[in-house]
Write a protein that holds these residues in place. Structure first.
Motif, short mmCIF file in Angstrom:
data_model
loop_
_atom_site.label_atom_id
_atom_site.label_comp_id
_atom_site.label_asym_id
_atom_site.label_seq_id
_atom_site.Cartn_x
_atom_site.Cartn_y
_atom_site.Cartn_z
N TYR A 45 0.88 -1.34 0.13
CA TYR A 45 -0.01 -0.02 -0.03
C TYR A 45 0.83 1.27 -0.01
O TYR A 45 2.04 1.23 0.27
N SER A 46 0.37 2.40 -0.47
CA SER A 46 0.89 3.72 -0.49
C SER A 46 0.79 4.32 0.88
O SER A 46 1.88 4.85 1.42
N VAL A 47 -0.27 4.23 1.37
CA VAL A 47 -0.58 5.05 2.59
C VAL A 47 -1.70 4.17 3.47
O VAL A 47 -2.84 3.56 2.74
N TYR A 48 -1.54 4.01 4.62
CA TYR A 48 -2.33 3.44 5.60
C TYR A 48 -3.10 4.39 6.18
O TYR A 48 -2.70 5.44 6.71
N VAL A 49 -4.48 4.07 6.44
CA VAL A 49 -5.38 5.37 6.97
C VAL A 49 -6.23 4.60 7.90
O VAL A 49 -6.88 3.62 7.81
N ARG A 50 -6.51 5.31 9.02
CA ARG A 50 -7.19 4.74 10.06
C ARG A 50 -7.97 5.79 10.68
O ARG A 50 -7.43 7.01 10.90
N GLU A 51 -9.48 5.91 10.56
CA GLU A 51 -10.37 6.90 10.95
C GLU A 51 -10.81 6.66 12.30
O GLU A 51 -11.15 5.46 12.56
N GLU A 52 -10.57 7.75 13.17
CA GLU A 52 -11.18 7.61 14.42
C GLU A 52 -11.78 8.86 15.09
O GLU A 52 -11.10 9.89 15.02
N ASN A 53 -12.92 8.85 15.29
CA ASN A 53 -13.69 9.82 15.73
C ASN A 53 -13.42 11.21 15.19
O ASN A 53 -13.06 12.34 15.70
N GLY A 54 -13.47 11.03 13.75
CA GLY A 54 -13.33 12.25 12.96
C GLY A 54 -11.85 12.79 12.71
O GLY A 54 -11.57 13.61 11.96
N GLN A 55 -11.15 11.93 13.22
CA GLN A 55 -9.51 12.37 13.17
C GLN A 55 -9.21 11.36 12.16
O GLN A 55 -9.51 10.00 11.91
N VAL A 56 -8.04 11.67 11.32
CA VAL A 56 -7.51 10.55 10.48
C VAL A 56 -5.94 10.45 10.63
O VAL A 56 -5.27 11.47 10.55
N PHE A 57 -5.91 9.23 11.21
CA PHE A 57 -4.34 8.72 11.34
C PHE A 57 -3.48 7.98 9.89
O PHE A 57 -4.45 7.10 9.43
N CYS A 58 -2.60 8.67 9.38
CA CYS A 58 -2.03 7.89 8.30
C CYS A 58 -0.78 7.61 8.37
O CYS A 58 0.24 8.17 9.27
N LEU A 59 -0.28 6.60 7.67
CA LEU A 59 1.09 6.23 7.70
C LEU A 59 1.35 6.19 6.14
O LEU A 59 0.90 5.29 5.45
#
Lengths: 328, 339
Positions: free
Chosen positions: B157-171
């Motif tokens: 993958y290019s980017v890992y995306v985790r959405e949590e309570n309206g915030q987005v964590f990306c690697l």
């Protein structure tokens, strides 16, 4: 024994064949109710009736074997039901303690519709309740049934007015794999409105019933649900004199139009019915005034919407047991 | 690098990405479900965070983005033809998808790019445009069994995306995206998380051979299956297609050749000249599908084909469960092995 049978009957009780006994009628618009309300029905049947309950052909409850003197007690037990199931949904009944003020129009019946059935295109009980708000309590005989789809499990073709839920099927050729599941099924189970053409599907708008079967059968979602519409069939009835199936009056009509047309039909009936009879079914009245007058009066002021189609004429079939009925 | 985005910052990021990429993500289509009053969750173009259904499983896999249901291969007249490869100027694509689906696309790559001497150029063109944004799964749904198939994880993958309570964590793993992510996001420690347990556990059949062919299992499935084909249409690893030549109705001297999805479950798949159809029975069709997913593909490519997304379970109107079928195949092979 002294009883004012007219007053009792007007309060939605049948006068039973058993002397001194009456049967309480409890409306269930759309035939769908909260399970907890069954407790009330049970209590009335066990405390005031003979311990049994009959499910009427119009999806209401009939609680038989009630001694006439127990009517006040039944009213008291029934009040919470009327308050929650009728007044609570917006029906204008100022005195829930007084029981059902009139038996007319009869209970609006419905199949289970889209609440549970895969074929249902509309929430039938919800529409039945909207109709109940519009026309109950009243003084006019108008039997209405609501069917979720063209299968008509609710047998609305035997009603004065039958409402059949429709859906506009939308087709996206880019998602179609040409499996023809919709074409085969429409031919076999619906109206043959679909045909395969160049590996895609063409729909004959005039044949389409709006039943939504193509949407149900499509594996890829090439067919999807468009807007909801309604078909109105009119003039159906059972009865000993001249039973017959209803015929299509409107197709692809909007919900608001359906409610308006029903209100207009009530006025049409009051204007044209044979007042020498206690009540008369819609179909007989249409036979007498002619379809043209019916159409003109019930569509007055109604916004049918851009898709709606109206029957040019209706050729009611059916039969009479006694040919003399038409020759007198 | 890891980044944290507020909803606004992520929307700004998406807006800029959209100038360079087409962005595809799971979306909720209100009222578009098969039955009245239900929603459809499926892939579509998205431009805002709120449009992306991070917490829903799509009914159809993202394969349709790089392997369209219908694809015109070339246009023809009586004299000549014009090939229809995706035009070069088309934007590249960002696809928000889950680990199972990335594993699914790896299986599509195997069959469409590494199967025999020819690469499927139509697939290759679109596939080459795809960048994967891996959606973190915060739950395993009722029908998922990705842990059993080993497709709960991916590094592709290019980017890992985790959405949590309206915030987005990306690697961000793909350097191409580093600059733009650093422009809108705050640096943060982000560790990819994967689903480690499903409600359903499947014992993959170690080795399946033709001893399962005559088993009564297929008779049972034959009686239950209605051959609607939904299981194959929604499958992220099914790539069968057919070829259709269309002659334009108003001018039959011109036309186009299309490739269109096909399915081993649907009538006509095995029709041959002289009217022969060699897998007429629905049980035989399901057996073919099961053998392909569980045995044949693995023999050729060394990968277990099914990625355990469970969509076929969700889609089947007859409640035929593929995970249950795999478990039964394991049992049956155990039984015949003992004999």
């Amino acid at each position: 024994m002294s009883l004012n049978t007219k007053a009792i009957a007007k309060n939605a009780y049948f006068i039973s064949k058993h002397r001194g006994r009456v049967t309480a009628r409890v409306r269930v618009p759309g035939g769908h109710l909260e399970a907890r309300h069954l407790e009330i029905i049970k209590e009335i049947a066990e405390r005031c009736g003979n311990g049994t309950v009959h499910l009427t052909a119009r999806q209401a409850f009939a609680i038989p074997g009630i001694p006439a003197e127990k009517i006040p007690e039944v009213r008291k037990l029934l009040a919470p039901y009327i308050r929650e199931a009728e007044v609570g949904m917006g029906v204008n009944l100022p005195d829930p303690e007084g029981g059902f003020p009139v038996p007319l129009p009869p209970n609006v019946l419905a199949c289970i519709g889209s609440r549970d059935c895969v074929f249902g295109n509309i929430d039938t009980a919800e529409l039945a309740q909207k109709i109940e708000r519009t026309f109950y309590p009243g003084s006019t005989l108008l039997k209405i049934g609501v069917a979720g789809c063209a299968n008509d499990c609710a047998k609305v073709h035997m009603q004065d007015v039958g409402i059949i839920g429709m859906v506009e099927p939308l087709y996206d050729p880019a998602r179609c794999i040409g499996c023809e599941a919709c074409v085969k099924n429409c031919r076999r189970a619906a109206s043959g409105a679909l045909r395969a053409e160049n590996y895609k599907v063409a729909r004959d708008d005039l044949r389409c019933l709006g039943c939504g079967e193509c949407v149900l059968k499509c594996p890829t979602g090439a067919w999807s649900r468009g807007a909801k519409y309604y078909r109105l069939v009119i003039g159906g009835r059972t009865g000993r004199k001249h039973p017959r199936a209803a015929r299509t009056f409107l197709e692809w009509a909007g919900e608001e139009a359906v409610i308006q047309v029903i209100a207009n039909i009530l006025a049409y009936i009051e204007k044209h019915r044979d007042k020498t009879l206690p009540k008369e079914h819609l179909g007989y009245i249409i036979d007498r005034t002619g379809y043209g007058v019916f159409k003109q009066e019930v569509l007055a002021g109604v916004n049918l919407g851009p898709r709606a189609k109206v029957a040019k004429y209706i050729n009611f079939g059916g039969y009479a047991y006694d040919k003399g009925v038409q020759l007198t | 690098m890891g980044y944290l985005f507020s909803a606004d910052a992520f929307n700004s990021l998406l807006a800029e990405l959209k100038t360079r990429y087409k962005i595809f993500a799971p979306k909720i289509y209100r009222g578009k479900g098969r039955t009245a009053g239900t929603d459809l969750v499926a892939y579509g173009e998205a431009g805002e965070l709120a449009e992306i259904a991070f917490d829903r499983k799509t009914a159809f896999s993202p394969k349709e983005i790089i392997f369209p249901v219908n694809q015109t291969m070339f246009y023809f007249t009586k004299e000549e033809f014009q090939e229809n490869l995706p035009p070069k100027e088309d934007k590249d694509m960002i696809i928000f998808l889950r680990a199972c689906d990335i594993n699914g696309i790896e299986r599509m790559d195997a069959i469409l790019l590494q199967n025999g001497p020819y690469r499927d150029v139509y697939y290759e063109k679109l596939r080459g445009k795809a960048r994967f944004f891996l959606i973190a799964c915060d739950q395993s749904w009722e029908s998922c069994f990705c842990v059993s198939t080993g497709s709960n994880r991916t590094e592709n993958y290019s980017v890992y995306v985790r959405e949590e309570n309206g915030q987005v964590f990306c690697l961000v793993k793909d350097r191409d995206f580093e600059e733009i992510f650093s422009k809108y996001g705050r640096p943060a420690d982000v560790e990819p998380r994967f689903i480690e347990e499903n409600k359903i556990r499947v014992r993959l059949p170690e080795e399946i051979d033709q001893r399962v062919f005559g088993h009564k299992l297929w008779e049972e499935y034959a009686a239950r299956c209605s051959a609607c084909g939904r299981c194959t249409v929604c499958c992220p690893t099914c790539t069968c297609f057919t070829i259709q030549d269309i002659f334009y109705r108003d001018n039959p001297d011109c036309g186009e050749r299309r490739r269109v999805w096909a399915s081993c479950l649907i009538d006509g798949f095995t029709d041959m000249a002289a009217g022969v159809s060699f897998r007429a029975g629905y049980g035989e069709r399901l057996r073919f599908r099961a053998m392909h997913k569980a045995a044949d593909f693995k023999k050729r490519f060394g990968l277990f084909m099914c990625v355990g997304c469970g969509r076929c379970d969700d889609a089947c109107p007859e409640y035929i469960s593929f995970s249950k079928c795999l478990n039964r195949l394991s049992e049956i092979m155990g039984e015949v092995g003992q004999r």
